[in-house]
Write an enzyme that holds these catalytic residues in place. Structure first.
Site, PDB file in Angstrom:
ATOM      1  N   ASP A 276      10.659   6.997  -9.751  1.00  0.00           N
ATOM      2  CA  ASP A 276      11.673   6.075 -10.251  1.00  0.00           C
ATOM      3  C   ASP A 276      12.348   6.783 -11.403  1.00  0.00           C
ATOM      4  OD1 ASP A 276      12.982   3.520 -11.263  1.00  0.00           O
ATOM      5  OD2 ASP A 276      11.776   2.703  -9.628  1.00  0.00           O
ATOM      6  N   HIS A 330      17.577   4.009  -9.528  1.00  0.00           N
ATOM      7  CA  HIS A 330      16.160   4.276  -9.810  1.00  0.00           C
ATOM      8  C   HIS A 330      15.825   5.769  -9.787  1.00  0.00           C
ATOM      9  CE1 HIS A 330      14.982   0.087 -10.064  1.00  0.00           C
ATOM     10  NE2 HIS A 330      15.835  -0.138  -9.079  1.00  0.00           N
ATOM     11  N   GLU A 400      19.120  -2.391  -6.353  1.00  0.00           N
ATOM     12  CA  GLU A 400      19.678  -2.490  -7.705  1.00  0.00           C
ATOM     13  C   GLU A 400      20.645  -1.364  -8.066  1.00  0.00           C
ATOM     14  OE1 GLU A 400      16.401  -5.096 -10.038  1.00  0.00           O
ATOM     15  OE2 GLU A 400      15.939  -2.963  -9.909  1.00  0.00           O
TER      16      GLU A 400
END
Ligand SMILES: *[C@@H]1O[C@H](CO)[C@@H](O)[C@H](O)[C@H]1NC(C)=O
Ligand SMILES: *[C@@H]1O[C@H](CO)[C@@H](O)[C@H](O)[C@H]1NC(C)=O
Ligand SMILES: *[C@@H]1O[C@H](CO)[C@@H](O)[C@H](O)[C@H]1NC(C)=O
Ligand SMILES: *[C@@H]1O[C@H](CO)[C@@H](O)[C@H](O)[C@H]1NC(C)=O
Ligand SMILES: *[C@@H]1O[C@H](CO)[C@@H](O)[C@H](O)[C@H]1NC(C)=O
Length: 633
Positions: A276, A330, A400
C-alpha cells in the site's frame, strides 16, 4: 445419585482400557463437580452429590466429555452441513496409538500433502495436551490400549486449491470394543475412514476428526467419539480473510499462525494485501528497489523464499494465498526512485499535503498512468507474483482513486488533451483510470499467460450502476466493501458480476477503536463489530433482501478484512479471533439459525483455539463455558 455417577465412570473405564485410572482416582477425590447435559441448555456444572434436575444426563460427566456428547453437533465448528450420526459414547486413547493404516492417493504429491496434513493433526493433538502431561508415561501396556486406525482415500490429483476444487468429504468412525479389560483381552479398535474427491476435502475431514477429540482435564487423557458418520461440503467456495501488511508489518511466523487458525475454521482464502502507500514489504526480484525504498526496515520484508514457504504451508492447511497488488491508488512508499533512475515520475503526489485533498489517509500517492515505464515495472511485479503464488485468481485492488492529484498534474492534463479530452471532468478521469486498468490488465495476462479471473474492489468504476460500462463481467469479480444494504450490490448482481462480500458494516475487523488521525473515540467505521453480527451476515440473505433470487454461482463467498492501521503482529490474533470463526461458519454452513443457537459451540471453539495456541480474544467469563445457555439476555 452419587452411586449412579460412580457406576457410570466405572463403566467408562471398563470400556476404555484403563489408561488414566491413576489421575482419575486423584481428580475424582479432588473435584466435587460434574457436568450434566441439560435439556434446552447444554453442559451445566452440577455438584456430584446433589440431586439433578429432570432431564439432566450425567453419562459423560467431565466437561470435555459432556461437550463432545451433549449437543446435536457435538463440538464441531464450523457445523457440518450434514451430520448423519454422532455417537454419545467416548473412548479414551493415547496419541501414540493413532496409526495411519492406508492413504490412497492418485499422485505422490497428493500423498505427500496428506502425510503433512496428518503431521498437522498430530501436532494439534499435542498442543491440546497441557505441557505438564505431555511427557507422561503410560501405565497401561500398549497391547491393551485402544488403537485408532486412520484410512484416507482421495480420488483426484489436484494439488492446487482453485474455485472449482471439490472440498467435500465423508468422515466415518466406528469402534469395536474390547470385551473386558482383563490383562490378556484384545484392544478396542477405532477405525477412521476419510474419503474425499480432493486432498483439500480430505484435509477438512482430518480437521473435523480433530474436533471429535479432546483432552479431558479431569480424566487426564485424550477422549473421542466412538462412532461418527458425517458428510460435508461448504456452502461457498470463497471463504477468506484479508490481511493488510503495509500499514503495519505482520511477521511471517504470525502469518503462519493466522493460517493455522484459518485451517481450524476451514477458511480457504488468505487474501494478502501485500502493499500500500505506507510501506512496500514485498521483495520483488525483478524490481528490488521497491522494497529497498519502501520497506519499513530491511527486516520487515517478505522475501521470495518466505512467500514460497508460506504458500506451501497454506496449501497443506487447505488455504490458498491470493495476492493483491492494489493500484492505481494506494501506492507511494517504494516508488520514489523513478526520477533518479531516469524513468520519470512513477507515482505522483507521494506524501503530498494537505492529505485530505489528495487521498483518504496519510500518506498520499497514486500511479502515473501516462508514464509508459509504469507498465514495465508493473509487468515485473506481476511476473514475480506469478512465480511465487499459486492462485487461480489475481486481485488488482482498484479502490479509492481520488482525482485531485491527476487533475493538478500537467503531464496528465496534457495527455488527456492528446485524447481529445480537455474538460478535466469526472468522465475524463474515469477514462484515464480505465486506460490504466486496461493496460495493467494486459500486463497481468501476459505475466500469467492466460486470462484468469481478476478481483477488483467496489470503487468509482463500479458505483452508480456504471460497472458494465467500464468493466467486463466475464473478467472481473467485484469485492464488495460498501454496507450490506448498498444499492450498488443489487446493481452489480443484476448486471451479472460475480461477487465476494466484505461489506464493512459486518466484516471489517478494524472497526471500533479510537481514531488514529485525531483524538475522537471512534475510528471511521466504529463501532466494534461483535461476533454475533459477523455470524448473522449471510451473503445469501443480503441478496434476498434486495428481492433478488440467490444464485450461488454468482456469489462466490466472502472475506473479513483487517486493515492494519491499528494492528500489527503483536495484536492481530485477538482482533481476528474468534470473530473469524463466526465468519467461517457463516460461509461454510450458512445456517438459517441465529447466533444464539451457535453460542455454546462458539464459546467452546474459542477455548479450543486458545488451547491450540491462538491468542483469541475472550468472549465471556469462563463461567459461561461451564454453564451453557445461561449467559443470555
Ligand atoms: C518415562 O519412561 C522413560 C523410559 O522408561 C524414562 O526415562 C522417563 O523418565 C519416564 N518419564 C516419566 C515422566 O516418568
Ligand atoms: C453414512 O451415512 C450414509 C448416508 O446415510 C450412508 O450411505 C453410509 O453407508 C453411512 N456409512 C456408514 C459406514 O455407515
Ligand atoms: C479539475 O480541476 C478543475 C480546475 O482546474 C475543476 O474545474 C474540475 O472540476 C476538476 N475536476 C474534477 C474531476 O474534480
Ligand atoms: C478498456 O477496455 C474495454 C474493454 O476491452 C474497452 O471497451 C474500453 O474502451 C477500454 N478503455 C480504454 C480507455 O482504453
Ligand atoms: C422487497 O419487496 C418488499 C415487498 O414487496 C418491499 O417492501 C421492499 O421494499 C423490497 N426491498 C427492496 C430492497 O427493494
Amino acid at each position: 445419585m452419587a452411586f449412579k455417577f460412580l457406576l457410570l465412570v466405572g463403566l467408562f473405564f471398563v470400556v476404555d482400557g484403563v489408561i488414566a485410572q491413576e489421575s482419575v482416582k486423584q481428580s475424582r477425590q479432588e473435584s466435587p463437580w460434574a457436568w450434566a447435559c441439560r435439556t434446552g441448555r447444554g453442559c451445566v456444572k452440577v455438584a456430584k452429590d446433589s440431586p439433578v434436575e429432570e432431564g439432566d444426563n450425567l453419562d459423560n460427566p467431565t466437561l470435555a466429555g459432556c461437550k463432545l456428547t451433549c449437543n446435536g453437533e457435538s463440538t464441531l465448528w464450523p457445523k457440518p452441513r450434514s451430520i448423519i450420526s454422532l455417537s454419545k459414547t467416548l473412548i479414551s486413547f493415547h496419541p501414540t496409538d493413532i496409526r495411519i493404516s492406508r492413504i490412497s492417493a492418485p499422485t505422490p504429491k497428493v500423498k505427500s500433502l496428506t502425510n503433512e496434513a496428518i503431521q498437522v493433526l498430530r501436532s494439534v493433538i499435542r498442543k491440546s495436551i497441557p505441557n505438564t502431561q505431555r511427557g507422561r508415561n503410560q501405565t497401561t501396556k500398549e497391547t491393551q490400549r485402544p488403537q485408532i486406525n486412520i484410512q484416507i482415500s482421495i480420488v483426484s490429483g489436484d494439488d492446487r486449491l482453485e474455485m472449482t476444487t471439490d472440498e467435500s468429504y465423508n468422515l466415518h468412525v466406528e469402534t469395536i470394543f474390547a470385551t473386558a479389560a482383563t490383562p490378556n483381552s484384545p484392544r478396542s479398535t477405532t477405525s477412521v475412514s476419510i474419503t474425499a474427491t480432493s486432498f483439500f476435502g480430505a484435509r477438512h475431514g482430518i480437521e473435523t476428526l480433530s474436533q471429535i477429540m479432546a483432552w479431558d482435564d479431569t480424566l487426564g487423557t485424550m477422549i473421542m467419539l466412538t462412532d461418527v458418520n458425517i458428510s460435508d461440503s461448504p456452502a461457498f467456495v470463497h471463504r477468506g480473510l484479508l490481511v493488510d501488511t503495509s500499514r503495519n508489518y505482520v511477521s511471517v511466523p504470525v502469518i503462519k499462525k493466522i493460517i493455522d487458525a484459518m485451517s481450524y475454521d476451514k477458511l480457504n482464502v488468505f487474501h494478502w494485501h501485500l502493499t500500500d502507500t505506507h510501506s512496500f514489504p514485498f521483495v520483488s526480484t525483478r524490481e528490488p528497489r521497491l522494497s529497498l525504498y519502501g520497506a519499513y526496515s530491511p527486516a520487515k520484508v517478505y522475501r521470495p523464499e518466505d512467500i514460497k514457504e508460506l504458500v506451501h504451508y497454506a496449501t497443506v492447511r487447505g488455504v490458498k494465498i491470493v495476492p493483491e497488488f492494489d493500484a492505481p491508488a494506494h501506492v507511494g512508499s517504494g516508488w520514489e526512485w523513478g526520477e533518479r533512475a531516469g524513468m520519470g515520475q512513477l507515482a505522483l503526489c507521494v506524501n503530498k499535503e494537505p492529505w485530505t485533498t489528495y487521498c483518504v489517509e496519510p500518506p498520499c500517492g497514486i500511479l502515473n498512468p501516462v508514464n509508459d515505464n509504469i507498465y514495465s515495472v508493473l509487468s515485473n511485479i506481476y511476473q514475480d507474483m506469478r512465480d511465487l503464488f499459486v492462485s487461480d485468481i489475481f486481485h488488482m485492488g482498484g479502490d479509492e482513486v481520488n482525482f485531485a492529484c491527476w487533475n493538478e498534474t500537467t503531464e496528465i492534463i496534457d495527455w488527456l488533451k492528446t485524447q481529445g479530452r480537455t474538460e478535466k471532468s469526472k468522465e475524463d478521469f474515469l477514462y484515464l483510470w480505465t486506460y490504466f486498468q486496461n493496460r495493467s490488465l494486459a500486463e497481468v495476462d501476459k505475466a500469467y499467460d492466460n486470462k484468469q479471473p481478476i478481483v477488483l474492489w467496489t470503487s468509482g468504476l463500479t458505483e452508480d450502476g456504471h460497472a458494465d460500462k467500464y468493466l467486463d463481467k466475464n473478467r472481473y469479480i467485484i469485492q464488495i466493501w460498501t454496507t450490506g444494504t448498498d444499492e450498488s450490490i443489487a446493481q452489480l448482481y443484476r448486471q451479472g458480476f460475480k461477487l465476494i462480500m466484505s461489506n464493512y458494516d459486518a466484516w471489517y475487523f478494524d472497526c471500533g477503536y479510537g481514531q488514529w488521525v485525531g483524538d475522537g473515540p471512534n475510528n471511521w467505521c466504529a463501532p466494534y463489530i461483535g461476533w454475533q453480527k459477523v455470524y448473522e451476515n449471510s451473503p445469501r440473505k443480503l441478496i434476498v433482501n434486495f428481492n433478488e433470487t440467490f444464485n450461488s454461482r454468482q456469489i462466490l463467498g466472502g472475506e473479513a478484512a483487517i486493515w492494519s492501521e491499528q494492528v500489527d503482529s503483536t495484536t492481530i490474533e485477538g482482533k481476528l479471533w474468534p470473530r473469524s470463526s463466526a465468519l467461517a461458519e457463516r460461509l461454510w454452513t450458512d445456517p438459517d439459525t441465529t447466533w444464539r443457537v451457535a453460542e455454546h459451540r462458539f464459546n467452546h471453539h474459542r477455548e479450543r483455539l486458545v488451547q491450540r495456541g491462538i491468542q483469541a480474544d475472550a468472549l465471556q467469563p469462563e463461567w459461561c463455558h461451564h454453564n451453557d445457555g445461561y449467559c443470555f439476555l
